[in-house]
Design an enzyme around this catalytic site. Sequence first.
Site, PDB file in Angstrom:
ATOM      1  N   GLU A   1      -1.859  -8.615   4.106  1.00 18.69           N
ATOM      2  CA  GLU A   1      -1.604  -8.931   5.518  1.00 18.69           C
ATOM      3  C   GLU A   1      -2.887  -9.200   6.294  1.00 18.69           C
ATOM      4  OE1 GLU A   1      -2.885  -4.782   5.674  1.00 18.69           O
ATOM      5  OE2 GLU A   1      -1.520  -5.833   4.325  1.00 18.69           O
TER       6      GLU A   1
ATOM      7  N   CYS B   1       0.826  -1.210   0.000  1.00 18.20           N
ATOM      8  CA  CYS B   1       0.000   0.000   0.000  1.00 18.20           C
ATOM      9  C   CYS B   1       0.863   1.264   0.000  1.00 18.20           C
ATOM     10  CB  CYS B   1      -0.986  -0.026   1.163  1.00 18.20           C
ATOM     11  SG  CYS B   1      -2.294   1.213   0.998  1.00 18.20           S
TER      12      CYS B   1
ATOM     13  N   HIS C   1      -3.964  -5.146   0.467  1.00 25.76           N
ATOM     14  CA  HIS C   1      -3.553  -5.471   1.834  1.00 25.76           C
ATOM     15  C   HIS C   1      -3.603  -6.978   2.093  1.00 25.76           C
ATOM     16  CE1 HIS C   1      -3.220  -1.424   3.659  1.00 25.76           C
ATOM     17  NE2 HIS C   1      -4.042  -1.099   2.687  1.00 25.76           N
TER      18      HIS C   1
END
Length: 257
Positions: free
Chosen positions: A222, A112, A220
């Site tokens: 994660e 990001c 994202h």
Amino acid sequence: MTKPLVAVSTDVRQFENYTWHAAPRQYLEAAVSAAGVTPVLVPSFGERLDLEGLIERVDGVMLTGSKTNVDPALYGLEATEENGPYDRDRDATTIPLIRLAIARGVPLLAICRGLQELNVALGGTLDSEIQEMEGRIDHRAPVSDDQDLRFAIRQKVEIKPGTCLAGVFGAGEIMINSVHRQAVGRLGGRLQVEAVAEDGTVEAVSVIDASAFAVGVQWHPEYWAKSDDNSARIFRAFGEAAAAHAAARGRGRIAAE
């Protein structure tokens, strides 16, 4: 035998009457659980840090996302309140760290804001408020207090054939989440596009001449690294690159069970 050490960027935040240098848990959890590395937080002290010494001691660099934006002055534009907030201490740390990681062949995963830092570090620019640009879709998160809803996997991207990520996912469409209002404008000269959204927005890049894994993604992974295989795959690829770097320097790794 030790796990690879990975340097992780930090944001500068003010709360509880302290100045904190911090990273969200989701990134650290994904680094430990999906990449199989040991994350080490790097305080955002810029040129006060011995970044060259740091890069010699780590096996990877991971740049997190953030609510802050890269200072437009770094790519020739004027900073405005609408384009903020900013974290110039982070910029002063991550931009040189990116360049050092690439120069020294240290694996790099930029997420990001991290992708945007990577693009700026290599001479590119950023477009702000892309949802207001003609022909673009709204890449921002839904308005909600529910983080699972905000980070829901809901958008298609096309992985380009012959790229680094094609080796991770295969070429073609995958589903991702989308939580951004800025995106790559002019692409940095050493970067190639790895993935695009349906409206042409650049969603992933890699460093063309890097000697190690050097990838940035605008989404994202994660957040869902424990439950979504595509989210986990990119961390596994990064972790494998970090382990290879550690092994090449004689530090070894803990074998996967």
